[in-house]
Design a protein around this motif. Structure first.
Motif, PDB file in Angstrom:
ATOM      1  N   VAL A   6       0.865  -1.189   0.000  1.00  0.00           N
ATOM      2  CA  VAL A   6       0.000   0.000   0.000  1.00  0.00           C
ATOM      3  C   VAL A   6       0.896   1.233   0.000  1.00  0.00           C
ATOM      4  O   VAL A   6       1.780   1.355   0.857  1.00  0.00           O
ATOM      5  CB  VAL A   6      -0.915   0.014   1.253  1.00  0.00           C
ATOM      6  CG1 VAL A   6      -1.738   1.303   1.300  1.00  0.00           C
ATOM      7  CG2 VAL A   6      -1.834  -1.203   1.261  1.00  0.00           C
ATOM      8  N   TYR A   7       0.668   2.126  -0.956  1.00  0.00           N
ATOM      9  CA  TYR A   7       1.528   3.316  -1.011  1.00  0.00           C
ATOM     10  C   TYR A   7       0.701   4.581  -1.137  1.00  0.00           C
ATOM     11  O   TYR A   7      -0.431   4.571  -1.640  1.00  0.00           O
ATOM     12  CB  TYR A   7       2.509   3.230  -2.199  1.00  0.00           C
ATOM     13  CG  TYR A   7       1.829   3.360  -3.545  1.00  0.00           C
ATOM     14  CD1 TYR A   7       1.358   2.239  -4.218  1.00  0.00           C
ATOM     15  CD2 TYR A   7       1.623   4.622  -4.124  1.00  0.00           C
ATOM     16  CE1 TYR A   7       0.705   2.359  -5.430  1.00  0.00           C
ATOM     17  CE2 TYR A   7       0.973   4.749  -5.336  1.00  0.00           C
ATOM     18  CZ  TYR A   7       0.512   3.617  -5.988  1.00  0.00           C
ATOM     19  OH  TYR A   7      -0.158   3.749  -7.184  1.00  0.00           O
ATOM     20  N   GLU A   8       1.326   5.670  -0.691  1.00  0.00           N
ATOM     21  CA  GLU A   8       0.834   7.032  -0.927  1.00  0.00           C
ATOM     22  C   GLU A   8       1.917   7.734  -1.721  1.00  0.00           C
ATOM     23  O   GLU A   8       3.111   7.475  -1.496  1.00  0.00           O
ATOM     24  CB  GLU A   8       0.630   7.728   0.419  1.00  0.00           C
ATOM     25  CG  GLU A   8       0.375   9.228   0.320  1.00  0.00           C
ATOM     26  CD  GLU A   8       0.499   9.892   1.699  1.00  0.00           C
ATOM     27  OE1 GLU A   8       0.428   9.210   2.739  1.00  0.00           O
ATOM     28  OE2 GLU A   8       0.702  11.117   1.698  1.00  0.00           O
ATOM     29  N   SER A   9       1.542   8.593  -2.631  1.00  0.00           N
ATOM     30  CA  SER A   9       2.548   9.293  -3.427  1.00  0.00           C
ATOM     31  C   SER A   9       1.964  10.583  -3.961  1.00  0.00           C
ATOM     32  O   SER A   9       0.843  10.598  -4.487  1.00  0.00           O
ATOM     33  CB  SER A   9       2.998   8.400  -4.593  1.00  0.00           C
ATOM     34  OG  SER A   9       4.004   9.030  -5.345  1.00  0.00           O
ATOM     35  N   MET A  10       2.701  11.653  -3.818  1.00  0.00           N
ATOM     36  CA  MET A  10       2.223  12.941  -4.326  1.00  0.00           C
ATOM     37  C   MET A  10       2.708  13.177  -5.758  1.00  0.00           C
ATOM     38  O   MET A  10       1.940  13.541  -6.640  1.00  0.00           O
ATOM     39  CB  MET A  10       2.716  14.076  -3.417  1.00  0.00           C
ATOM     40  CG  MET A  10       2.084  14.078  -2.052  1.00  0.00           C
ATOM     41  SD  MET A  10       0.335  14.527  -2.174  1.00  0.00           S
ATOM     42  CE  MET A  10      -0.362  13.125  -1.337  1.00  0.00           C
ATOM     43  N   TYR A  11       3.998  12.984  -5.975  1.00  0.00           N
ATOM     44  CA  TYR A  11       4.578  13.312  -7.290  1.00  0.00           C
ATOM     45  C   TYR A  11       4.927  12.075  -8.130  1.00  0.00           C
ATOM     46  O   TYR A  11       5.468  12.213  -9.225  1.00  0.00           O
ATOM     47  CB  TYR A  11       5.851  14.136  -7.095  1.00  0.00           C
ATOM     48  CG  TYR A  11       5.667  15.407  -6.294  1.00  0.00           C
ATOM     49  CD1 TYR A  11       5.095  16.546  -6.859  1.00  0.00           C
ATOM     50  CD2 TYR A  11       6.070  15.471  -4.964  1.00  0.00           C
ATOM     51  CE1 TYR A  11       4.939  17.705  -6.123  1.00  0.00           C
ATOM     52  CE2 TYR A  11       5.909  16.631  -4.220  1.00  0.00           C
ATOM     53  CZ  TYR A  11       5.350  17.743  -4.807  1.00  0.00           C
ATOM     54  OH  TYR A  11       5.193  18.893  -4.072  1.00  0.00           O
ATOM     55  N   GLY A  12       4.698  10.874  -7.568  1.00  0.00           N
ATOM     56  CA  GLY A  12       4.936   9.661  -8.344  1.00  0.00           C
ATOM     57  C   GLY A  12       6.177   8.872  -7.965  1.00  0.00           C
ATOM     58  O   GLY A  12       6.347   7.743  -8.407  1.00  0.00           O
ATOM     59  N   ASN A  13       7.043   9.464  -7.145  1.00  0.00           N
ATOM     60  CA  ASN A  13       8.287   8.765  -6.814  1.00  0.00           C
ATOM     61  C   ASN A  13       8.048   7.559  -5.904  1.00  0.00           C
ATOM     62  O   ASN A  13       8.579   6.471  -6.149  1.00  0.00           O
ATOM     63  CB  ASN A  13       9.265   9.744  -6.139  1.00  0.00           C
ATOM     64  CG  ASN A  13       9.580  10.927  -7.019  1.00  0.00           C
ATOM     65  OD1 ASN A  13      10.378  10.812  -7.933  1.00  0.00           O
ATOM     66  ND2 ASN A  13       8.918  12.060  -6.790  1.00  0.00           N
ATOM     67  N   THR A  14       7.231   7.727  -4.875  1.00  0.00           N
ATOM     68  CA  THR A  14       6.937   6.605  -3.974  1.00  0.00           C
ATOM     69  C   THR A  14       6.142   5.534  -4.723  1.00  0.00           C
ATOM     70  O   THR A  14       6.290   4.335  -4.457  1.00  0.00           O
ATOM     71  CB  THR A  14       6.170   7.095  -2.730  1.00  0.00           C
ATOM     72  OG1 THR A  14       6.756   8.324  -2.274  1.00  0.00           O
ATOM     73  CG2 THR A  14       6.232   6.066  -1.611  1.00  0.00           C
ATOM     74  N   VAL A  51       3.077  -4.391   3.238  1.00  0.00           N
ATOM     75  CA  VAL A  51       4.153  -3.413   3.054  1.00  0.00           C
ATOM     76  C   VAL A  51       3.496  -2.049   2.848  1.00  0.00           C
ATOM     77  O   VAL A  51       2.611  -1.913   1.987  1.00  0.00           O
ATOM     78  CB  VAL A  51       5.033  -3.775   1.832  1.00  0.00           C
ATOM     79  CG1 VAL A  51       6.211  -2.810   1.719  1.00  0.00           C
ATOM     80  CG2 VAL A  51       5.526  -5.211   1.920  1.00  0.00           C
ATOM     81  N   VAL A  52       3.901  -1.065   3.647  1.00  0.00           N
ATOM     82  CA  VAL A  52       3.257   0.258   3.600  1.00  0.00           C
ATOM     83  C   VAL A  52       4.324   1.328   3.402  1.00  0.00           C
ATOM     84  O   VAL A  52       5.355   1.331   4.112  1.00  0.00           O
ATOM     85  CB  VAL A  52       2.482   0.533   4.916  1.00  0.00           C
ATOM     86  CG1 VAL A  52       1.809   1.901   4.858  1.00  0.00           C
ATOM     87  CG2 VAL A  52       1.437  -0.552   5.174  1.00  0.00           C
ATOM     88  N   GLY A  53       4.081   2.244   2.467  1.00  0.00           N
ATOM     89  CA  GLY A  53       5.061   3.296   2.236  1.00  0.00           C
ATOM     90  C   GLY A  53       4.438   4.606   1.801  1.00  0.00           C
ATOM     91  O   GLY A  53       3.337   4.649   1.233  1.00  0.00           O
ATOM     92  N   GLY A  54       5.156   5.684   2.075  1.00  0.00           N
ATOM     93  CA  GLY A  54       4.688   7.005   1.655  1.00  0.00           C
ATOM     94  C   GLY A  54       5.827   7.996   1.664  1.00  0.00           C
ATOM     95  O   GLY A  54       6.936   7.698   2.127  1.00  0.00           O
ATOM     96  N   PRO A  55       5.570   9.195   1.170  1.00  0.00           N
ATOM     97  CA  PRO A  55       6.602  10.240   1.184  1.00  0.00           C
ATOM     98  C   PRO A  55       6.770  10.802   2.593  1.00  0.00           C
ATOM     99  O   PRO A  55       5.796  10.903   3.342  1.00  0.00           O
ATOM    100  CB  PRO A  55       6.029  11.301   0.242  1.00  0.00           C
ATOM    101  CG  PRO A  55       4.547  11.125   0.319  1.00  0.00           C
ATOM    102  CD  PRO A  55       4.307   9.662   0.582  1.00  0.00           C
ATOM    103  N   ASP A 101       9.745   4.584   2.963  1.00  0.00           N
ATOM    104  CA  ASP A 101       9.360   5.943   2.605  1.00  0.00           C
ATOM    105  C   ASP A 101      10.306   6.466   1.533  1.00  0.00           C
ATOM    106  O   ASP A 101      11.285   5.795   1.164  1.00  0.00           O
ATOM    107  CB  ASP A 101       9.343   6.883   3.826  1.00  0.00           C
ATOM    108  CG  ASP A 101      10.690   7.044   4.511  1.00  0.00           C
ATOM    109  OD1 ASP A 101      11.741   7.014   3.827  1.00  0.00           O
ATOM    110  OD2 ASP A 101      10.706   7.202   5.744  1.00  0.00           O
ATOM    111  N   THR A 102       9.981   7.648   1.055  1.00  0.00           N
ATOM    112  CA  THR A 102      10.916   8.411   0.232  1.00  0.00           C
ATOM    113  C   THR A 102      11.172   9.718   0.958  1.00  0.00           C
ATOM    114  O   THR A 102      10.314  10.225   1.685  1.00  0.00           O
ATOM    115  CB  THR A 102      10.373   8.696  -1.172  1.00  0.00           C
ATOM    116  OG1 THR A 102       9.105   9.362  -1.055  1.00  0.00           O
ATOM    117  CG2 THR A 102      10.221   7.423  -1.980  1.00  0.00           C
ATOM    118  N   LYS A 103      12.373  10.244   0.772  1.00  0.00           N
ATOM    119  CA  LYS A 103      12.699  11.559   1.303  1.00  0.00           C
ATOM    120  C   LYS A 103      13.857  12.139   0.503  1.00  0.00           C
ATOM    121  O   LYS A 103      14.428  11.455  -0.349  1.00  0.00           O
ATOM    122  CB  LYS A 103      13.003  11.499   2.804  1.00  0.00           C
ATOM    123  CG  LYS A 103      14.151  10.600   3.200  1.00  0.00           C
ATOM    124  CD  LYS A 103      14.302  10.537   4.723  1.00  0.00           C
ATOM    125  CE  LYS A 103      14.937  11.790   5.263  1.00  0.00           C
ATOM    126  NZ  LYS A 103      15.281  11.675   6.701  1.00  0.00           N
TER     127      LYS A 103
END
Ligand SMILES: Cc1cc2nc3c(=O)[nH]c(=O)nc-3n(C[C@H](O)[C@H](O)[C@H](O)COP(=O)(O)O)c2cc1C
Length: 170
Positions: A6-14, A51-55, A101-103
């Protein structure tokens, strides 16, 4: 094995990272990769790994205010709630889990959405199979730093080998 990413993404990178993790898992597992707005309200009994990820926003998982900031700068992927709200809505869940995550690569700021998500999942009853993982973007809206897609696929591949089945940390 059945894995849910499961992901969240604002600009597409995540989103790109989530898809690469899914590809890495796919060698071993049946995998569903879903944007958080389409994620299930409960974790089905046949899920062996979540698996959970977000910016990373403002040192942690995004909030309505930080998502509004991102959307004012042409962010287009996730249009509703983020992983913070989805995790809160889940309730107790006893399944093997991992977070990412991404950062930004530079400047290197403290804080991590993945660490916040991991804390939440542990309290909810999940067994975390590995440490929260961070993947880097070169600037606020991307692109991903070179090699991060490959690193994400390798991480997904490794996750599959760390899962011993549905279990609780309690
Ligand atoms: C409102 C906002 C706050 C942010 N805060 C941080 C931060 O605290 N630390 C960091 O390293 N990056 C921060 N960033 C950069 C994001 O981590 C970056 O936009 C994200 O990794 C890109 O992923 P996405 O394309 O999936 O949205 C922030 C970005 C936004 C829009």
């Amino acid at each position: 094995m059945h894995a849910l990413v499961v992901y969240e993404s604002m600009y597409g990178n995540t989103q790109e990272i989530a898809e690469a993790i899914g590809q890495g898992l796919a060698g071993t597992a049946r995998v569903d990769v879903v944007e958080v707005g389409s994620a299930p309200a409960t974790i089905a009994d046949d899920i062996d790994l979540l698996v959970v990820g977000g910016p990373t926003h403002a040192f942690s998982m995004s909030r309505a205010t930080t998502r509004r900031d991102a959307r004012s700068e042409q962010a287009t992927v996730s249009s509703g709630d983020g992983i913070r709200e989805w995790l809160r809505s889940l309730g107790p869940v006893a399944v093997a889990a991992a977070t990412f995550d991404t950062k930004m690569h530079k400047p290197r700021l403290p804080g991590s959405a993945a660490r916040g998500a991991a804390r939440h999942l542990k309290h909810a009853g999940c067994r975390l199979v590995t440490r929260p993982e961070t993947f880097y973007v070169a600037d606020k809206n991307g692109p991903l730093v070179d090699g991060e897609i490959q690193r994400a696929a390798a991480w997904g591949n490794r996750l599959a080998s760390l899962v011993g089945g549905r279990t609780s940390s309690r």
